[in-house]
Design an enzyme around this catalytic site. Structure first.
Site, PDB file in Angstrom:
ATOM      1  N   PRO A  23     -24.844  -6.373 -17.485  1.00 54.48           N
ATOM      2  CA  PRO A  23     -24.537  -5.031 -16.984  1.00 54.48           C
ATOM      3  C   PRO A  23     -23.293  -5.040 -16.111  1.00 54.48           C
ATOM      4  O   PRO A  23     -23.123  -5.922 -15.275  1.00 54.48           O
ATOM      5  CB  PRO A  23     -25.784  -4.665 -16.175  1.00 54.48           C
ATOM      6  CG  PRO A  23     -26.378  -5.979 -15.789  1.00 54.48           C
ATOM      7  CD  PRO A  23     -26.074  -6.921 -16.902  1.00 54.48           C
ATOM      8  N   THR A  25     -20.737  -2.120 -14.036  1.00 51.24           N
ATOM      9  CA  THR A  25     -20.368  -0.754 -13.680  1.00 51.24           C
ATOM     10  C   THR A  25     -18.959  -0.458 -14.180  1.00 51.24           C
ATOM     11  O   THR A  25     -18.031  -1.221 -13.917  1.00 51.24           O
ATOM     12  CB  THR A  25     -20.428  -0.562 -12.158  1.00 51.24           C
ATOM     13  OG1 THR A  25     -21.775  -0.748 -11.731  1.00 51.24           O
ATOM     14  CG2 THR A  25     -19.963   0.830 -11.752  1.00 51.24           C
ATOM     15  N   TYR A 177     -28.769  -4.176  -3.709  1.00 50.72           N
ATOM     16  CA  TYR A 177     -29.257  -2.810  -3.900  1.00 50.72           C
ATOM     17  C   TYR A 177     -30.731  -2.722  -3.472  1.00 50.72           C
ATOM     18  O   TYR A 177     -31.245  -3.630  -2.843  1.00 50.72           O
ATOM     19  CB  TYR A 177     -28.983  -2.365  -5.332  1.00 50.72           C
ATOM     20  CG  TYR A 177     -27.501  -2.364  -5.641  1.00 50.72           C
ATOM     21  CD1 TYR A 177     -26.642  -1.483  -4.981  1.00 50.72           C
ATOM     22  CD2 TYR A 177     -26.932  -3.279  -6.530  1.00 50.72           C
ATOM     23  CE1 TYR A 177     -25.269  -1.505  -5.208  1.00 50.72           C
ATOM     24  CE2 TYR A 177     -25.565  -3.309  -6.765  1.00 50.72           C
ATOM     25  CZ  TYR A 177     -24.741  -2.420  -6.104  1.00 50.72           C
ATOM     26  OH  TYR A 177     -23.387  -2.445  -6.322  1.00 50.72           O
ATOM     27  N   ARG A 224     -33.321  -8.232 -13.058  1.00 48.95           N
ATOM     28  CA  ARG A 224     -32.192  -9.087 -12.697  1.00 48.95           C
ATOM     29  C   ARG A 224     -32.279  -9.439 -11.222  1.00 48.95           C
ATOM     30  O   ARG A 224     -32.549  -8.568 -10.381  1.00 48.95           O
ATOM     31  CB  ARG A 224     -30.863  -8.387 -12.984  1.00 48.95           C
ATOM     32  CG  ARG A 224     -29.674  -9.363 -12.978  1.00 48.95           C
ATOM     33  CD  ARG A 224     -28.380  -8.674 -13.327  1.00 48.95           C
ATOM     34  NE  ARG A 224     -27.432  -9.636 -13.885  1.00 48.95           N
ATOM     35  CZ  ARG A 224     -26.112  -9.546 -13.766  1.00 48.95           C
ATOM     36  NH1 ARG A 224     -25.569  -8.531 -13.114  1.00 48.95           N
ATOM     37  NH2 ARG A 224     -25.326 -10.450 -14.317  1.00 48.95           N
ATOM     38  N   GLY A 312     -20.363 -11.319 -18.467  1.00 46.61           N
ATOM     39  CA  GLY A 312     -19.925 -10.034 -17.942  1.00 46.61           C
ATOM     40  C   GLY A 312     -18.485  -9.758 -18.276  1.00 46.61           C
ATOM     41  O   GLY A 312     -18.156  -9.173 -19.305  1.00 46.61           O
TER      42      GLY A 312
END
Length: 357
Positions: A23, A25, A177, A224, A312
């Site tokens: 993933p 952003t 997060y 994750r 990534g």
């Protein structure tokens, strides 16, 4: 030794190779957190990956971290994702949605709400807002009776993800997060059943995963994690014990996979591999670190027991990364200036590999 290009069975999915798109952003969503046609093209270009894990998708408005990111908390967002998942499937791919609640890593200018967190402790650094970077605000400490709503937000977004055509979901429990904040020993100063001891600090992560499993099924759920990463000022005391305990609880839920970032010492990561009885996706490079992972690192971690390897930044500039790795072709360099600028430049403009004449 396990071959990176051999097939693998992940839950109900048959993967043609063991290469996972991590993933990332990219802040290309439209107003209202809607997925776009460009996003459909972007993910379809990379559908040769064994599995794609989408960019972080906010499970609620208050969970949005950055402007320009997509959501999965209303019907319009669900509808906007269907062309994306449809394009990936048409091109032979498989895609999970990463569910990312930013917690304290957010700003009222982005969401219209004061960010929330386990405690009223601000993240370290500046957060992105519609008008540029600003100091991270002090979040509102979640009252005990509200915590369950945020765990349930992952489950609700998981249901919407399946309705949007995703093959499963990954909870973002890494990189500072919300889930990571609860695991922390300095962002989480609570003295109730969600703070203090290891058993208490892992509680929110376990409850969020458990709710998601009940919503979409264990075989469609992953998480994750970034042990000891330190992003956004998050510190974690007792990293080996903390993550061993968390993996022990997750093992009982029989989820599809755990996705580890290489944020701890090698010995710690190997010990966590041994502690986790299920499928491990390993990301061999430090996120945004000085070195990108390549074939050498991938093969090393397959030899250490990882079943799948995620890449990534290599996927940003190399939509055909699987084939480049297969034939040993050089990888195109990534233009970091275009990571978050919006538009199709540096998003849809990287060409596939061309053999020299």
């Amino acid at each position: 030794m396990t071959d990176l290009f051999s097939g693998f069975r992940l839950g109900d999915l048959s993967l043609p190779n063991r290469i996972v798109m991590a993933p990332m952003t990219r802040v290309r969503a439209a107003a209202g957190g809607l997925a776009t046609a460009s996003m459909a093209a972007y993910y379809a270009q990379r559908a040769s990956a064994g599995l794609i894990i989408s960019e972080g998708v906010q499970p609620s408005l208050i969970g949005q971290s950055n402007p320009g990111t997509p959501g999965l908390h209303d019907d319009a967002q669900v509808a906007s994702w269907r062309p994306v998942t449809g394009a990936v499937h048409t091109n032979g791919g498989r895609i999970f949605a990463q569910l990312m609640h930013g917690g304290r890593v957010s700003h009222p200018d982005t969401t219209g709400h004061r960010p929330v967190g386990p405690s009223a402790v601000a993240a370290v650094g500046e957060v992105f807002t519609p008008t540029g970077p600003q100091p991270a605000p002090v979040p509102r400490e979640l009252p005990l009776e509200e915590i369950g709503q945020h765990a349930e937000a992952y489950a609700s977004a998981g249901r919407r993800a399946l309705a949007a055509g995703f093959d499963g979901v990954e909870l973002h429990g890494a990189n500072g997060y919300l889930i990571s904040q609860f695991l922390s020993s300095n962002a989480n100063l609570r003295t109730d059943r969600y703070g203090g001891s290891i058993a208490n600090r892992i509680r929110f992560a376990v409850e969020a995963v458990e709710a998601t499993v009940q919503a979409v099924g264990a075989r469609r759920t992953g998480i994750r994690l970034s042990p000891g990463a330190g992003f956004w000022g998050v510190e974690e005391s007792g990293v080996p014990g903390l993550y061993t305990a968390l993996l022990g609880e997750l093992a009982g839920l029989e989820i599809a996979y755990v996705h580890l970032e290489a944020t701890a010492d090698r010995d710690v990561l190997i010990a966590l591999r041994r502690a986790w009885p299920g499928v491990l996706i390993m990301n061999p490079s430090l996120p945004m670190g000085p070195k990108q992972a390549g074939l050498t690192e991938a093969r090393e971690w397959l030899g250490l027991g990882a079943e799948l390897i995620s890449f990534g930044r290599a996927f940003v500039a190399n939509p055909d990364l699987v084939e480049r790795l297969r034939i040993g072709a050089s990888l195109a360099p990534v233009d970091e200036a275009t990571f978050y600028q919006g538009g199709d430049a540096g998003y849809l403009t990287y060409p596939p590999y061309r053999h020299a004449a």
